[in-house]
Enzyme design. Structure first.
Site: not given
Ligand code: GAR
Length: 212
Positions: A19-21, A72, A97-100, A116
């Protein structure tokens, strides 16, 4: 979607892990850099750190685990129900991490964003940073795009490039890319909040500020 000057765009964040984003979006919203606010955080993983980050800031944190649903479609319906309950207008995948599937895409057409850790269309899917290192690229980066029915594929809103160093490790490169993710994801959301995103096929054209 036309925002009045006082209304903040209600966001629904879907996250599976750290969840850093999410945190970068929460921080940008709290510091007044965003005309948007997180209305709900939904995770498919009861142990996701993202849920704690939301709770710490008093934001509703909801768990929807895939294994609790027969299909789903039913799983996504429960997510849509939560999004609607919190009046969400823009959905942001932040390490979800799931396909929508069709249910979510139909409920929020062109209103689901993803980040991404690669310069798409290079290196979609899992472990994008190690794919980039293994391939030997000199420039890596990250992409914010609108979600469609294919993995890491929809129209691109913003990208940021990061130099790959000769002695890079996956962790070092990932950390530098992550810094850029935290910068451009809130920026992309702000473009939606300002109603500046116009889609022409795969092409995103940005209206200038105030243009209708
Ligand atoms: C991030 O690097 C994001 O870009 C990636 O997962 C990480 C989640 O980090 N997403 C993907 O690879 C999607 N295809 P976070 O939980 O710290 O935000």
């Amino acid at each position: 979607m036309l925002m009045s000057s006082s209304k903040k765009l209600p966001l629904g964040i879907l996250a599976s892990g750290r969840g850093s984003n999410l945190q970068s979006i929460l921080d940008a919203s709290q510091s007044g850099q965003l005309d948007a606010q997180v209305a709900v955080v939904i995770s498919d993983n009861i142990h996701a750190q993202a849920l704690d980050r939301a709770r710490k800031m008093g934001i509703p944190a909801v768990v929807c685990e895939r294994s609790h649903f027969a299909s789903k479609e039913a799983f996504e319906q429960s997510i849509v129900k939560e999004l609607h309950r919190h009046h969400v207008e823009l959905v942001c995948l932040a390490g979800f991490m799931r396909l929508i599937g069709k249910t979510l895409l139909t409920a929020y057409p062109h209103k689901i964003l993803n980040i991404h850790p690669a310069l798409l269309p290079a290196f979609p899917g899992l472990s994008a940073q190690s794919q980039a290192l293994d391939y030997g690229v000199k420039v890596a980066g990250c992409t914010v795009h609108i979600v469609d029915d294919r993995v890491d594929h929809g129209p691109i809103i913003l990208q940021s490039a990061v130099e790959v160093r000769d002695d890079d490790t996956v962790d070092a490169l990932s950390a530098r890319i992550l810094e850029e993710e935290h910068r451009i994801y809130p920026q992309a959301i702000q473009l939606f909040a300002e109603n500046r995103v116009r889609m022409e096929g795969r092409h995103i054209k940005l209206r200038s500020k105030g243009e209708t």
